[in-house]
Motif scaffolding. Structure first.
Motif, PDB file in Angstrom:
ATOM      1  N   MET A  65       2.485  10.421 -10.907  1.00  0.00           N
ATOM      2  CA  MET A  65       1.369  11.276 -11.328  1.00  0.00           C
ATOM      3  C   MET A  65       1.789  12.748 -11.237  1.00  0.00           C
ATOM      4  SD  MET A  65      -1.642  10.986 -12.494  1.00  0.00           S
ATOM      5  CE  MET A  65      -2.874  12.162 -12.976  1.00  0.00           C
ATOM      6  N   GLY A  66       2.592  13.068 -10.209  1.00  0.00           N
ATOM      7  CA  GLY A  66       3.121  14.427 -10.073  1.00  0.00           C
ATOM      8  C   GLY A  66       3.960  14.813 -11.275  1.00  0.00           C
TER       9      GLY A  66
ATOM     10  N   ALA B 142      -4.432  -3.742  -1.688  1.00  0.00           N
ATOM     11  CA  ALA B 142      -3.528  -2.702  -1.186  1.00  0.00           C
ATOM     12  C   ALA B 142      -2.983  -1.854  -2.339  1.00  0.00           C
ATOM     13  CB  ALA B 142      -2.370  -3.354  -0.427  1.00  0.00           C
ATOM     14  N   ASP B 143      -2.677  -2.523  -3.446  1.00  0.00           N
ATOM     15  CA  ASP B 143      -2.162  -1.833  -4.636  1.00  0.00           C
ATOM     16  C   ASP B 143      -3.169  -0.830  -5.192  1.00  0.00           C
ATOM     17  OD1 ASP B 143       0.248  -1.951  -5.870  1.00  0.00           O
ATOM     18  OD2 ASP B 143      -0.058  -3.915  -6.765  1.00  0.00           O
TER      19      ASP B 143
ATOM     20  N   HIS C 136       6.135  -2.429 -11.039  1.00  0.00           N
ATOM     21  CA  HIS C 136       4.919  -2.944 -10.414  1.00  0.00           C
ATOM     22  C   HIS C 136       3.726  -2.035 -10.747  1.00  0.00           C
ATOM     23  CE1 HIS C 136       3.509  -5.769  -7.245  1.00  0.00           C
ATOM     24  NE2 HIS C 136       2.494  -4.941  -7.289  1.00  0.00           N
ATOM     25  N   LEU C 137       3.979  -0.722 -10.661  1.00  0.00           N
ATOM     26  CA  LEU C 137       2.909   0.232 -10.965  1.00  0.00           C
ATOM     27  C   LEU C 137       2.498   0.140 -12.437  1.00  0.00           C
ATOM     28  CD1 LEU C 137       1.274   2.583  -9.583  1.00  0.00           C
ATOM     29  CD2 LEU C 137       2.831   4.109 -10.741  1.00  0.00           C
ATOM     30  N   LEU C 138       3.488  -0.093 -13.305  1.00  0.00           N
ATOM     31  CA  LEU C 138       3.196  -0.246 -14.738  1.00  0.00           C
ATOM     32  C   LEU C 138       2.218  -1.400 -14.950  1.00  0.00           C
ATOM     33  CD1 LEU C 138       4.031   0.401 -17.765  1.00  0.00           C
ATOM     34  CD2 LEU C 138       5.725  -1.390 -17.504  1.00  0.00           C
TER      35      LEU C 138
ATOM     36  N   ALA D 187       2.802   1.610  -3.315  1.00  0.00           N
ATOM     37  CA  ALA D 187       1.896   1.995  -4.410  1.00  0.00           C
ATOM     38  C   ALA D 187       1.507   3.466  -4.271  1.00  0.00           C
ATOM     39  CB  ALA D 187       0.653   1.114  -4.400  1.00  0.00           C
ATOM     40  N   LEU D 188       1.224   3.882  -3.041  1.00  0.00           N
ATOM     41  CA  LEU D 188       0.807   5.271  -2.792  1.00  0.00           C
ATOM     42  C   LEU D 188       1.922   6.248  -3.199  1.00  0.00           C
ATOM     43  CD1 LEU D 188      -1.008   6.460   0.408  1.00  0.00           C
ATOM     44  CD2 LEU D 188       0.682   7.893  -0.661  1.00  0.00           C
TER      45      LEU D 188
ATOM     46  N   ALA E 280      -1.681  13.502  -5.601  1.00  0.00           N
ATOM     47  CA  ALA E 280      -0.924  14.264  -6.614  1.00  0.00           C
ATOM     48  C   ALA E 280      -1.825  15.308  -7.271  1.00  0.00           C
ATOM     49  CB  ALA E 280      -0.349  13.311  -7.660  1.00  0.00           C
TER      50      ALA E 280
ATOM     51  N   TRP F 168      14.521   0.809 -19.801  1.00  0.00           N
ATOM     52  CA  TRP F 168      14.126   1.985 -19.036  1.00  0.00           C
ATOM     53  C   TRP F 168      13.991   3.240 -19.893  1.00  0.00           C
ATOM     54  CZ3 TRP F 168      11.819   1.428 -14.661  1.00  0.00           C
ATOM     55  CH2 TRP F 168      12.069   0.284 -13.903  1.00  0.00           C
TER      56      TRP F 168
ATOM     57  N   SER G 144       2.796   6.083  -7.076  1.00  0.00           N
ATOM     58  CA  SER G 144       1.776   6.701  -7.935  1.00  0.00           C
ATOM     59  C   SER G 144       1.739   8.212  -7.708  1.00  0.00           C
ATOM     60  CB  SER G 144       0.410   6.081  -7.703  1.00  0.00           C
ATOM     61  OG  SER G 144       0.039   6.233  -6.360  1.00  0.00           O
ATOM     62  N   TYR G 145       1.978   8.650  -6.468  1.00  0.00           N
ATOM     63  CA  TYR G 145       1.996  10.101  -6.182  1.00  0.00           C
ATOM     64  C   TYR G 145       3.109  10.782  -6.987  1.00  0.00           C
ATOM     65  CZ  TYR G 145       2.888  14.446  -3.680  1.00  0.00           C
ATOM     66  OH  TYR G 145       3.115  15.765  -3.382  1.00  0.00           O
TER      67      TYR G 145
ATOM     68  N   PHE H 150       0.843  -1.197   0.000  1.00  0.00           N
ATOM     69  CA  PHE H 150       0.000   0.000   0.000  1.00  0.00           C
ATOM     70  C   PHE H 150       0.885   1.256   0.000  1.00  0.00           C
ATOM     71  CE2 PHE H 150      -1.913   3.375   2.615  1.00  0.00           C
ATOM     72  CZ  PHE H 150      -3.005   3.689   1.832  1.00  0.00           C
TER      73      PHE H 150
ATOM     74  N   ILE I 197       8.265   1.004  -9.745  1.00  0.00           N
ATOM     75  CA  ILE I 197       7.822   1.591 -11.023  1.00  0.00           C
ATOM     76  C   ILE I 197       7.267   0.492 -11.937  1.00  0.00           C
ATOM     77  CG2 ILE I 197       8.600   2.809 -13.104  1.00  0.00           C
ATOM     78  CD1 ILE I 197      10.628   4.274 -11.301  1.00  0.00           C
TER      79      ILE I 197
ATOM     80  N   TYR J 266       4.790 -11.216 -12.686  1.00  0.00           N
ATOM     81  CA  TYR J 266       3.804 -10.129 -12.719  1.00  0.00           C
ATOM     82  C   TYR J 266       2.402 -10.595 -13.130  1.00  0.00           C
ATOM     83  CZ  TYR J 266       7.548  -6.886 -11.824  1.00  0.00           C
ATOM     84  OH  TYR J 266       8.591  -6.213 -11.235  1.00  0.00           O
TER      85      TYR J 266
ATOM     86  N   GLY K  61      -2.703   7.722  -3.940  1.00  0.00           N
ATOM     87  CA  GLY K  61      -1.523   8.446  -4.435  1.00  0.00           C
ATOM     88  C   GLY K  61      -1.860   9.392  -5.575  1.00  0.00           C
ATOM     89  N   VAL K  62      -2.658   8.890  -6.530  1.00  0.00           N
ATOM     90  CA  VAL K  62      -3.055   9.733  -7.673  1.00  0.00           C
ATOM     91  C   VAL K  62      -3.905  10.908  -7.169  1.00  0.00           C
ATOM     92  CG1 VAL K  62      -4.497   9.756  -9.746  1.00  0.00           C
ATOM     93  CG2 VAL K  62      -2.858   7.926  -9.419  1.00  0.00           C
TER      94      VAL K  62
ATOM     95  N   GLY L  56      -3.745   2.039  -2.681  1.00  0.00           N
ATOM     96  CA  GLY L  56      -2.563   2.909  -2.657  1.00  0.00           C
ATOM     97  C   GLY L  56      -2.471   3.760  -3.905  1.00  0.00           C
ATOM     98  N   THR L  57      -2.727   3.152  -5.062  1.00  0.00           N
ATOM     99  CA  THR L  57      -2.627   3.898  -6.325  1.00  0.00           C
ATOM    100  C   THR L  57      -3.692   4.988  -6.390  1.00  0.00           C
ATOM    101  OG1 THR L  57      -1.827   1.878  -7.365  1.00  0.00           O
ATOM    102  CG2 THR L  57      -2.526   3.634  -8.832  1.00  0.00           C
TER     103      THR L  57
END
Lengths: 151, 272
Positions: free
Chosen positions: A52-53, B215-216, A115-117, A44-45, B227, B23, A48-49, A41, A113, B142, B223-224, B219-220
């Protein structure tokens, strides 16, 4: 026009409820909460913050075009992202707070990164299915005659 | 000493290769999209995005030593069923009553079939031999991130959409029930994952990842939202600091005459 029956609170509840039901069933069939859930959590938070920023920082260039290119919002957004990066760095490098099965700070950041993708791809595909199905339902029914003159 | 140095050089080389083949292309995908959307370099931006996206997809062959490329491999594995789903949704939406871009009514059924087939393929990827395999014939790490996240988020959104349809629309109960049915179907698939072992993943692993996916997602979303909140605060505080705009001077006699002349030239015609 009639008042809508649903509010944002109800919609949020409708979105959360199925997840809660699944998690409750998960617990009831004998699986306790995963010990890494909080780390996931937090990671991810923060990831993503920050990402997204950065995307919104790019948007500030469009905003700057219509405002004689001010410098202050860019600095403000950079500071906001910087705070996110600093918090991430502090929490990942501090003992076992946010470090998952990775060797160190850099590998944890890169893993976050990637994982978020993947999770973003999953969420976008789910959104495509859900919103697509909603529009398909809306466009699917026969056109209603609102006034006799239409015929 | 020499062995350590060799190892360090090899590690540097592997990191450099990962940067070049994974990357940097990953970074260039949104930059290309941004160039395309901003209109500054429409075609070259789109070209850059597409080429870099392909590089990310094939990164597990270009830099097999990098663990991160498992994400590129997974995206490549789910590309075909995802495109099939997008095609199906397009057919279902535009095969109905739409004012523009209407397709033949058979597109609704073929679209529905495409969505069902794509969901079936995703299920077969979990319970049958279509599971994405990566390095030494092991399941792509993944995949077990993607699959529960997709199921949980689809369940949530379908449920919210069903309530929105019945709450904000008139006489939409039948459609809302169908959407709720889709939500229950996705929840049922997730529940099956918790109860029955997959081809290469156990029900226990899937149950663990349900927690991690929840949780993912949470959290996402948080977070978004944070932002966007920070962005709004930055813009609001800047706009607030600006001096109020000066009032413009009243129009001169000549300007008023000019406006009246234009208005008169547009007034006329027959009385109804």
């Amino acid at each position: 026009m009639r008042e809508p029956n649903a509010s944002w609170k109800l919609l949020t509840l409708a979105a959360i409820l199925p997840v809660l039901v699944l998690v409750t069933i998960n617990i009831s069939i004998g699986d306790s909460s995963h010990p890494e859930s909080f780390k996931r959590f937090g990671n991810a938070l923060l990831t993503s913050y920050v990402l997204m920023g950065v995307v919104l920082l790019g948007n500030l260039f469009f905003y700057a075009d219509s405002r004689h290119r001010p410098f202050a919002p860019l600095v403000g957004m950079l500071v906001a992202i910087g705070i996110g990066v600093l918090i991430s760095w502090a929490l990942v490098s501090n003992d076992d707070l946010l470090l998952e099965a990775n060797s160190g700070l850099r590998s944890q950041m890169l893993s976050n990164i990637v994982h978020l993708l993947v999770s973003t791809a999953a969420m976008l595909l789910a959104a495509l299915l859900a919103f697509g199905a909603t529009f398909a339902m809306i466009t699917g029914r026969e056109r209603r005659v609102l006034f006799e003159e239409e015929e | 000493m020499f062995i350590n140095r060799d190892g360090a050089v090899r590690s540097m080389e592997s990191m450099l290769m990962a940067a070049i083949w994974f990357w940097i292309p990953l970074l260039l995908v949104p930059i290309g999209a941004w160039l395309n959307l901003s209109g500054r370099a429409k075609k070259s931006g789109l070209f850059l995005s597409l080429v870099c996206f392909v590089l990310v997809l094939i990164s597990s062959w270009t830099v097999p030593s990098s663990d991160s490329t498992a994400a590129g491999h997974l995206l490549l594995s789910i590309l075909a069923p995802s495109l099939l789903m997008a095609y199906g949704i397009h057919g279902m939406v535009f095969g109905g009553n739409v004012p523009v871009g209407k397709l033949d009514s058979s597109a609704r059924w073929s679209g529905f079939l495409a969505v069902v087939i794509s969901l079936t393929i995703f299920c077969l990827m979990h319970w049958y031999t279509l599971t994405p395999l990566w390095r030494n014939d092991e399941v792509n790490p993944y995949w077990i991130v993607f699959w529960p996240t997709f199921l949980l988020f689809a369940t949530s959104l379908c449920s919210a959409s069903a309530l929105a349809l019945v709450g904000f629309g008139d006489d939409r109960l039948v459609e809302a029930i169908k959407l709720a049915g889709l939500s229950v179907l996705m929840a049922g698939i997730a529940l099956s994952g918790m109860l029955f072992d997959g081809y290469l993943t156990t029900a226990e692993e899937f149950s663990d990842y349900i927690w991690l996916s929840a949780a993912d997602i949470l959290g996402t979303v948080v977070g978004v939202s944070l932002a966007i909140g920070a962005f709004a605060i930055v813009i609001w505080s800047y706009e607030k600091s600006l001096p109020p705009p000066m009032n413009s001077l009243p129009p001169t006699e000549d300007e008023i005459k000019h406006v009246v002349a234009i208005a008169k030239s547009h007034i006329g015609g027959e009385e109804e």
